[in-house]
Design a protein around this motif. Structure first.
Motif, PDB file in Angstrom:
ATOM      1  N   LYS A  22      76.043 -15.839  57.020  1.00  0.00           N
ATOM      2  CA  LYS A  22      75.622 -14.642  56.090  1.00  0.00           C
ATOM      3  C   LYS A  22      74.403 -13.525  56.611  1.00  0.00           C
ATOM      4  N   PHE A  23      74.046 -13.843  57.987  1.00  0.00           N
ATOM      5  CA  PHE A  23      72.961 -12.868  58.463  1.00  0.00           C
ATOM      6  C   PHE A  23      73.779 -12.063  59.590  1.00  0.00           C
ATOM      7  N   ARG A  24      74.877 -12.585  60.238  1.00  0.00           N
ATOM      8  CA  ARG A  24      75.495 -12.015  61.333  1.00  0.00           C
ATOM      9  C   ARG A  24      75.748 -10.494  61.236  1.00  0.00           C
ATOM     10  N   ASN A  25      76.155 -10.117  60.000  1.00  0.00           N
ATOM     11  CA  ASN A  25      76.729  -8.699  59.646  1.00  0.00           C
ATOM     12  C   ASN A  25      75.538  -7.735  59.997  1.00  0.00           C
ATOM     13  N   ALA A  26      74.503  -8.311  59.519  1.00  0.00           N
ATOM     14  CA  ALA A  26      73.206  -7.268  59.455  1.00  0.00           C
ATOM     15  C   ALA A  26      72.951  -7.151  60.836  1.00  0.00           C
ATOM     16  N   LEU A  27      73.148  -8.187  61.707  1.00  0.00           N
ATOM     17  CA  LEU A  27      72.632  -8.248  63.006  1.00  0.00           C
ATOM     18  C   LEU A  27      73.663  -7.860  64.276  1.00  0.00           C
ATOM     19  N   SER A  28      74.661  -7.711  63.668  1.00  0.00           N
ATOM     20  CA  SER A  28      75.902  -7.314  64.782  1.00  0.00           C
ATOM     21  C   SER A  28      75.818  -6.190  65.619  1.00  0.00           C
ATOM     22  N   GLN A  29      74.775  -5.251  65.129  1.00  0.00           N
ATOM     23  CA  GLN A  29      74.765  -4.068  66.184  1.00  0.00           C
ATOM     24  C   GLN A  29      73.569  -4.156  67.307  1.00  0.00           C
ATOM     25  N   GLY A  30      72.779  -5.526  67.069  1.00  0.00           N
ATOM     26  CA  GLY A  30      71.781  -5.880  68.001  1.00  0.00           C
ATOM     27  C   GLY A  30      70.777  -6.451  67.329  1.00  0.00           C
ATOM     28  N   LEU A  31      69.868  -6.953  68.052  1.00  0.00           N
ATOM     29  CA  LEU A  31      68.515  -7.395  67.365  1.00  0.00           C
ATOM     30  C   LEU A  31      67.569  -7.633  68.399  1.00  0.00           C
ATOM     31  N   VAL A  32      66.433  -7.796  67.750  1.00  0.00           N
ATOM     32  CA  VAL A  32      64.920  -8.025  68.656  1.00  0.00           C
ATOM     33  C   VAL A  32      64.505  -9.530  68.154  1.00  0.00           C
ATOM     34  N   LEU A  33      64.446 -10.335  69.315  1.00  0.00           N
ATOM     35  CA  LEU A  33      63.472 -11.632  69.272  1.00  0.00           C
ATOM     36  C   LEU A  33      62.018 -11.537  69.539  1.00  0.00           C
ATOM     37  N   ALA A  34      61.324 -11.845  68.609  1.00  0.00           N
ATOM     38  CA  ALA A  34      59.850 -11.575  68.833  1.00  0.00           C
ATOM     39  C   ALA A  34      59.132 -12.651  68.501  1.00  0.00           C
ATOM     40  N   LYS A  35      57.846 -12.759  69.176  1.00  0.00           N
ATOM     41  CA  LYS A  35      56.724 -13.495  68.556  1.00  0.00           C
ATOM     42  C   LYS A  35      56.408 -13.369  67.384  1.00  0.00           C
ATOM     43  N   GLY A  36      56.457 -14.252  66.481  1.00  0.00           N
ATOM     44  CA  GLY A  36      55.910 -14.234  65.063  1.00  0.00           C
ATOM     45  C   GLY A  36      54.336 -14.210  65.053  1.00  0.00           C
ATOM     46  N   VAL A  37      53.888 -13.935  64.221  1.00  0.00           N
ATOM     47  CA  VAL A  37      52.373 -13.959  63.976  1.00  0.00           C
ATOM     48  C   VAL A  37      52.079 -15.286  63.742  1.00  0.00           C
ATOM     49  N   GLU A  38      53.053 -15.988  62.942  1.00  0.00           N
ATOM     50  CA  GLU A  38      52.662 -17.521  62.737  1.00  0.00           C
ATOM     51  C   GLU A  38      53.412 -18.067  64.060  1.00  0.00           C
ATOM     52  N   PRO A  39      53.517 -19.362  63.816  1.00  0.00           N
ATOM     53  CA  PRO A  39      53.929 -20.113  65.232  1.00  0.00           C
ATOM     54  C   PRO A  39      55.590 -20.317  64.798  1.00  0.00           C
ATOM     55  N   CYS A  40      56.350 -19.062  65.043  1.00  0.00           N
ATOM     56  CA  CYS A  40      57.840 -18.926  64.646  1.00  0.00           C
ATOM     57  C   CYS A  40      58.299 -17.908  65.764  1.00  0.00           C
ATOM     58  N   VAL A  41      59.421 -17.833  65.971  1.00  0.00           N
ATOM     59  CA  VAL A  41      60.276 -16.763  66.543  1.00  0.00           C
ATOM     60  C   VAL A  41      60.896 -15.742  65.404  1.00  0.00           C
ATOM     61  N   ALA A  42      60.706 -14.536  65.420  1.00  0.00           N
ATOM     62  CA  ALA A  42      61.211 -13.657  64.527  1.00  0.00           C
ATOM     63  C   ALA A  42      62.513 -12.892  64.983  1.00  0.00           C
ATOM     64  N   ILE A  43      63.307 -12.944  64.300  1.00  0.00           N
ATOM     65  CA  ILE A  43      64.727 -12.068  64.692  1.00  0.00           C
ATOM     66  C   ILE A  43      64.817 -11.031  63.731  1.00  0.00           C
ATOM     67  N   TRP A  44      64.639  -9.685  64.329  1.00  0.00           N
ATOM     68  CA  TRP A  44      64.838  -8.501  63.405  1.00  0.00           C
ATOM     69  C   TRP A  44      66.010  -7.606  63.895  1.00  0.00           C
ATOM     70  N   ARG A  45      66.340  -6.551  62.963  1.00  0.00           N
ATOM     71  CA  ARG A  45      67.389  -5.683  63.259  1.00  0.00           C
ATOM     72  C   ARG A  45      66.200  -4.782  63.922  1.00  0.00           C
ATOM     73  N   PRO A  46      67.005  -4.032  65.131  1.00  0.00           N
ATOM     74  CA  PRO A  46      65.937  -3.039  65.835  1.00  0.00           C
ATOM     75  C   PRO A  46      65.107  -2.216  65.059  1.00  0.00           C
ATOM     76  N   GLU A  47      65.703  -1.365  64.236  1.00  0.00           N
ATOM     77  CA  GLU A  47      65.233  -0.306  63.657  1.00  0.00           C
ATOM     78  C   GLU A  47      64.054  -0.993  62.379  1.00  0.00           C
ATOM     79  N   ASP A  48      64.059  -2.142  61.980  1.00  0.00           N
ATOM     80  CA  ASP A  48      63.368  -2.717  61.303  1.00  0.00           C
ATOM     81  C   ASP A  48      61.946  -3.121  61.875  1.00  0.00           C
ATOM     82  N   TYR A  49      62.483  -3.545  63.167  1.00  0.00           N
ATOM     83  CA  TYR A  49      61.058  -4.059  64.113  1.00  0.00           C
ATOM     84  C   TYR A  49      60.327  -2.842  64.251  1.00  0.00           C
ATOM     85  N   ASP A  50      61.029  -1.603  64.689  1.00  0.00           N
ATOM     86  CA  ASP A  50      60.069  -0.460  65.077  1.00  0.00           C
ATOM     87  C   ASP A  50      59.557   0.082  63.674  1.00  0.00           C
ATOM     88  N   ALA A  51      59.948   0.051  62.434  1.00  0.00           N
ATOM     89  CA  ALA A  51      59.379   0.340  61.331  1.00  0.00           C
ATOM     90  C   ALA A  51      58.185  -0.597  61.051  1.00  0.00           C
TER      91      ALA A  51
END
Length: 145
Positions: A22-51
Motif C-alpha cells: 500500500k506504500f509502494r506507489n507513493a515511494l515509486s519515484q524514489g525515497l530517502v532512508l534517514a535516521k529517525g529522532v527516535e530509535p527507528c529508520v524513517a522512509i520519506w518521499r524526497p520532497e517530504d523529507y526536504d519539506a
C-alpha cells in the motif's frame, strides 16, 4: 499521502526491507532512508523529507551553530534510495541499522508524512508507553484524548 498502519515484516539476509504494497506507489519515484529522532529508520518521499527539514529549520539563523548541527545530522544520516522490482529497499545502511537497533524482525509503521521501521520488540514497548501517555500528551497540546 498520509502513511498509516503498522505491519510486521522481516528483513532479508541482505538487510533489505520489503515495503508494504500500500506504500509502494507513493515511494515509486524514489525515497530517502534517514535516521529517525527516535530509535527507528524513517522512509520519506524526497520532497517530504526536504519539506520536513525546511520546516524544522525555517526561521532559524542559517549561521547559528545549532542550525548547522541539526542540518548536518539529518543530511549526513540520510540516503537516497529506490525500490527494486520486488518492492524492496536496501540494504539498509549499517549506521541506520545500528541507530534503530534493528534485528531481522521489524515493524513498518505509518507515521503520517513518513514511514518508520522499528525493531519489533522495541516498537511494542514504545507503543505501549505511548498508549499510556497519550491522554497527557493530547491534554498538553490543548486537545482532549
Amino acid at each position: 499521502m498520509a502513511f498509516r498502519g503498522a505491519f510486521d515484516y522481516t528483513l532479508d539476509a541482505k538487510n533489505r526491507l520489503t515495503v508494504p504494497a500500500k506504500f509502494r506507489n507513493a515511494l515509486s519515484q524514489g525515497l530517502v532512508l534517514a535516521k529517525g529522532v527516535e530509535p527507528c529508520v524513517a522512509i520519506w518521499r524526497p520532497e517530504d523529507y526536504d519539506a520536513f527539514l525546511a520546516g524544522a529549520l525555517g526561521g532559524v539563523n542559517p549561521l547559528s551553530p545549532q542550525r548547522r548541527q541539526v542540518e548536518r545530522y539529518f543530511s549526513a544520516n540520510s540516503f537516497p534510495e529506490r525500490l527494486d522490482s520486488a518492492g524492496r529497499v536496501g540494504p539498509v545502511p549499517s549506521k541506520l541499522m545500528d541507530h534503530a537497533k534493528l534485528s531481522k524482525d521489524v515493524v513498518v509503521v505509518g507515521a503520517g508524512s513518513c514511514v518508520e521501521v522499528w525493531d519489533r520488540e522495541r516498537w511494542h514497548a514504545y507503543d505501549a508507553e505511548l498508549t499510556a501517555e497519550i491522554p497527557d500528551l493530547t491534554a498538553s497540546l490543548g486537545h482532549p484524548a
